[in-house]
Motif scaffolding. Sequence first.
Motif, PDB file in Angstrom:
ATOM      1  N   GLN A   1       0.857  -1.188   0.000  1.00 54.86           N
ATOM      2  CA  GLN A   1       0.000   0.000   0.000  1.00 54.86           C
ATOM      3  C   GLN A   1       0.893   1.238   0.000  1.00 54.86           C
ATOM      4  OE1 GLN A   1      -1.906   1.883   3.573  1.00 54.86           O
ATOM      5  NE2 GLN A   1      -3.717   0.824   2.781  1.00 54.86           N
ATOM      6  N   VAL A   2       0.628   2.141  -0.954  1.00 54.12           N
ATOM      7  CA  VAL A   2       1.439   3.353  -1.098  1.00 54.12           C
ATOM      8  C   VAL A   2       0.552   4.569  -0.884  1.00 54.12           C
ATOM      9  CG1 VAL A   2       2.862   4.732  -2.658  1.00 54.12           C
ATOM     10  CG2 VAL A   2       3.033   2.233  -2.703  1.00 54.12           C
ATOM     11  N   HIS A   3       0.917   5.413   0.073  1.00 51.01           N
ATOM     12  CA  HIS A   3       0.231   6.686   0.279  1.00 51.01           C
ATOM     13  C   HIS A   3       0.866   7.728  -0.645  1.00 51.01           C
ATOM     14  CE1 HIS A   3      -1.544   4.847   3.765  1.00 51.01           C
ATOM     15  NE2 HIS A   3      -0.371   4.703   4.362  1.00 51.01           N
ATOM     16  N   LEU A   4       0.053   8.442  -1.390  1.00 53.42           N
ATOM     17  CA  LEU A   4       0.579   9.470  -2.275  1.00 53.42           C
ATOM     18  C   LEU A   4      -0.321  10.698  -2.240  1.00 53.42           C
ATOM     19  CD1 LEU A   4      -1.093   9.660  -5.284  1.00 53.42           C
ATOM     20  CD2 LEU A   4      -0.250   7.317  -5.343  1.00 53.42           C
ATOM     21  N   SER A   5       0.278  11.832  -2.537  1.00 52.75           N
ATOM     22  CA  SER A   5      -0.466  13.083  -2.622  1.00 52.75           C
ATOM     23  C   SER A   5      -0.115  13.733  -3.947  1.00 52.75           C
ATOM     24  CB  SER A   5      -0.108  14.008  -1.456  1.00 52.75           C
ATOM     25  OG  SER A   5      -0.848  15.219  -1.538  1.00 52.75           O
ATOM     26  N   TRP A   6      -1.110  13.800  -4.839  1.00 54.54           N
ATOM     27  CA  TRP A   6      -0.890  14.363  -6.159  1.00 54.54           C
ATOM     28  C   TRP A   6      -1.717  15.638  -6.318  1.00 54.54           C
ATOM     29  CZ3 TRP A   6      -4.492  15.381  -9.943  1.00 54.54           C
ATOM     30  CH2 TRP A   6      -3.972  15.838 -11.168  1.00 54.54           C
ATOM     31  N   ALA A   7      -1.106  16.640  -6.914  1.00 53.24           N
ATOM     32  CA  ALA A   7      -1.798  17.893  -7.247  1.00 53.24           C
ATOM     33  C   ALA A   7      -1.069  18.525  -8.423  1.00 53.24           C
ATOM     34  CB  ALA A   7      -1.840  18.835  -6.051  1.00 53.24           C
ATOM     35  N   LEU A   8      -1.580  19.641  -8.903  1.00 53.78           N
ATOM     36  CA  LEU A   8      -0.985  20.283 -10.070  1.00 53.78           C
ATOM     37  C   LEU A   8       0.352  20.934  -9.761  1.00 53.78           C
ATOM     38  CD1 LEU A   8      -4.157  21.886 -11.689  1.00 53.78           C
ATOM     39  CD2 LEU A   8      -2.983  19.761 -12.333  1.00 53.78           C
ATOM     40  N   THR A   9       0.598  21.271  -8.493  1.00 59.17           N
ATOM     41  CA  THR A   9       1.890  21.828  -8.083  1.00 59.17           C
ATOM     42  C   THR A   9       2.379  21.092  -6.851  1.00 59.17           C
ATOM     43  OG1 THR A   9       1.015  23.490  -6.551  1.00 59.17           O
ATOM     44  CG2 THR A   9       1.143  24.116  -8.893  1.00 59.17           C
ATOM     45  N   ASP A  10       3.684  21.149  -6.622  1.00 58.36           N
ATOM     46  CA  ASP A  10       4.264  20.512  -5.441  1.00 58.36           C
ATOM     47  C   ASP A  10       3.719  21.142  -4.165  1.00 58.36           C
ATOM     48  OD1 ASP A  10       6.551  18.726  -4.262  1.00 58.36           O
ATOM     49  OD2 ASP A  10       6.811  20.695  -3.319  1.00 58.36           O
ATOM     50  N   ALA A  11       3.563  22.464  -4.168  1.00 58.99           N
ATOM     51  CA  ALA A  11       3.073  23.156  -2.978  1.00 58.99           C
ATOM     52  C   ALA A  11       1.666  22.680  -2.609  1.00 58.99           C
ATOM     53  CB  ALA A  11       3.087  24.663  -3.194  1.00 58.99           C
ATOM     54  N   GLU A  12       0.811  22.506  -3.634  1.00 59.69           N
ATOM     55  CA  GLU A  12      -0.551  22.029  -3.373  1.00 59.69           C
ATOM     56  C   GLU A  12      -0.539  20.590  -2.864  1.00 59.69           C
ATOM     57  OE1 GLU A  12      -3.476  24.135  -6.550  1.00 59.69           O
ATOM     58  OE2 GLU A  12      -1.863  22.926  -7.407  1.00 59.69           O
ATOM     59  N   ALA A  13       0.319  19.777  -3.459  1.00 55.84           N
ATOM     60  CA  ALA A  13       0.394  18.376  -3.042  1.00 55.84           C
ATOM     61  C   ALA A  13       0.901  18.254  -1.608  1.00 55.84           C
ATOM     62  CB  ALA A  13       1.297  17.600  -3.999  1.00 55.84           C
ATOM     63  N   PHE A  14       1.879  19.083  -1.243  1.00 55.35           N
ATOM     64  CA  PHE A  14       2.396  19.045   0.119  1.00 55.35           C
ATOM     65  C   PHE A  14       1.347  19.531   1.116  1.00 55.35           C
ATOM     66  CE2 PHE A  14       4.419  21.059   3.773  1.00 55.35           C
ATOM     67  CZ  PHE A  14       5.118  19.977   4.283  1.00 55.35           C
ATOM     68  N   ALA A  15       0.651  20.604   0.774  1.00 55.84           N
ATOM     69  CA  ALA A  15      -0.386  21.132   1.671  1.00 55.84           C
ATOM     70  C   ALA A  15      -1.480  20.096   1.909  1.00 55.84           C
ATOM     71  CB  ALA A  15      -0.971  22.413   1.098  1.00 55.84           C
ATOM     72  N   LEU A  16      -1.825  19.376   0.869  1.00 58.20           N
ATOM     73  CA  LEU A  16      -2.846  18.335   0.988  1.00 58.20           C
ATOM     74  C   LEU A  16      -2.377  17.223   1.920  1.00 58.20           C
ATOM     75  CD1 LEU A  16      -5.579  17.235  -0.011  1.00 58.20           C
ATOM     76  CD2 LEU A  16      -4.347  16.205  -1.925  1.00 58.20           C
ATOM     77  N   ALA A  17      -1.144  16.779   1.749  1.00 57.91           N
ATOM     78  CA  ALA A  17      -0.596  15.724   2.615  1.00 57.91           C
ATOM     79  C   ALA A  17      -0.511  16.194   4.057  1.00 57.91           C
ATOM     80  CB  ALA A  17       0.778  15.304   2.103  1.00 57.91           C
ATOM     81  N   ARG A  18      -0.107  17.430   4.260  1.00 56.95           N
ATOM     82  CA  ARG A  18       0.009  17.953   5.626  1.00 56.95           C
ATOM     83  C   ARG A  18      -1.353  18.023   6.303  1.00 56.95           C
ATOM     84  NH1 ARG A  18       2.759  23.577   5.773  1.00 56.95           N
ATOM     85  NH2 ARG A  18       0.829  24.079   4.672  1.00 56.95           N
ATOM     86  N   GLU A  19      -2.384  18.407   5.576  1.00 50.19           N
ATOM     87  CA  GLU A  19      -3.710  18.504   6.176  1.00 50.19           C
ATOM     88  C   GLU A  19      -4.312  17.121   6.450  1.00 50.19           C
ATOM     89  OE1 GLU A  19      -8.176  19.144   4.712  1.00 50.19           O
ATOM     90  OE2 GLU A  19      -6.792  20.682   3.976  1.00 50.19           O
ATOM     91  N   GLN A  20      -4.194  16.209   5.467  1.00 47.40           N
ATOM     92  CA  GLN A  20      -4.953  14.965   5.518  1.00 47.40           C
ATOM     93  C   GLN A  20      -4.161  13.739   5.970  1.00 47.40           C
ATOM     94  OE1 GLN A  20      -8.342  13.955   4.829  1.00 47.40           O
ATOM     95  NE2 GLN A  20      -8.559  16.109   5.398  1.00 47.40           N
ATOM     96  N   TRP A  21      -2.843  13.757   5.856  1.00 46.01           N
ATOM     97  CA  TRP A  21      -2.106  12.518   6.179  1.00 46.01           C
ATOM     98  C   TRP A  21      -0.811  12.790   6.946  1.00 46.01           C
ATOM     99  CZ3 TRP A  21      -5.163   8.573   5.763  1.00 46.01           C
ATOM    100  CH2 TRP A  21      -4.663   7.299   6.007  1.00 46.01           C
ATOM    101  N   ARG A  22      -0.809  13.842   7.772  1.00 42.06           N
ATOM    102  CA  ARG A  22       0.381  14.095   8.584  1.00 42.06           C
ATOM    103  C   ARG A  22       0.573  13.021   9.642  1.00 42.06           C
ATOM    104  NH1 ARG A  22      -3.536  17.740   9.870  1.00 42.06           N
ATOM    105  NH2 ARG A  22      -4.195  17.912  12.063  1.00 42.06           N
ATOM    106  N   ASN A  23      -0.464  12.223   9.914  1.00 42.70           N
ATOM    107  CA  ASN A  23      -0.307  11.080  10.805  1.00 42.70           C
ATOM    108  C   ASN A  23       0.742  10.110  10.288  1.00 42.70           C
ATOM    109  OD1 ASN A  23      -2.846  10.852   8.993  1.00 42.70           O
ATOM    110  ND2 ASN A  23      -2.238   8.714   9.287  1.00 42.70           N
TER     111      ASN A  23
END
Length: 321
Positions: free
Chosen positions: A214-236
């Motif tokens: 199982q691989v957790h990934l965060s994809w978005a149109l920019t790196d900044a958006e992808a990082f923000a998404l991961a920080r909000e939803q999967w910082r656990n």
Amino acid sequence: MVFIGFHASHEQLPPSALLEAVVAAEDAGFDGAMCSDHLSPWLPEQGESGFALSWIAAALARTAFPIGMVNAPGQRYHPVVVAQAFATLEEMFPGRFWAALGSGEAMNEHVTGDGWPAKSVRNERLGESVGIIRRLLRGEEVSHEGHVRAHRARIWSLPAQSPPLFATAVSSETAAWSASWADGLVTVAQPPSVLRRVVEEYRSAGGTGPCSLQVHLSWALTDAEAFALAREQWRNGVLAPPLTWNIEQPEEFDEAIGAVDETALRRAVLIDHDASSLVDRIATLVAVGFDRVYLHHVGREQVGFLRFAHSDLIPALKGRL
């Protein structure tokens, strides 16, 4: 060719939305799916936790591909109830259901009011539970006294064949132990050197079933958006066992995380905005020795990711794996 699956996260989407997402995942070209089984989310922001056993029946009815689930028998779930549920799912959807069994986490199991055992005891309890479930799926009447108890239990509606029972394992030690009873192995993304030991220990101990990642990934149109998404939803993801096994509440997870370390989060989640880069990173992990990979996009909004998976990610992965 490696099997490419979709991970459905009950912690993040309402059950109805998650159902539509798994239907869309099949349309997008995924080969199958798996889902988590939580009573509570990891983080308050995730905000959901539908009942996996109800949901998976609906998901199997709405799709044609195989779907599995994680399950922790022994405390919140009595193994006799688990066996009955698995038998019913397999009888209705033959050859399409599987379960990955683990020793559980306090966040889901503490609600019974029973004490939370040490890991060694939880493994013993899991071993007993697996034995009970397998005997019941063979049609036996089962009585058992141990970490779990069963009295003259029998499953009346049986499938033609028992569904595969895989093991969940994070460490190489657990992987080796699980080879004695499991039909396959499911683990989560870690550094390739760690994953290699997990697979090697499972295989060297006699494990012959498929190894799934199982691989957790965060994809978005920019790196900044992808990082923000991961920080909000999967910082656990920055937390690891044994700590994660023993925390009870989402708010306590949040407190344990504290200030998010960017480097640690990027290790836990594949954060990317470039399809080619993401394919390379997934392929590197799979090359360790996995037969199946399940991709979990950590955003609550799945439509955009599934479009990206259909147009770019899956075709590229199928060309590489």
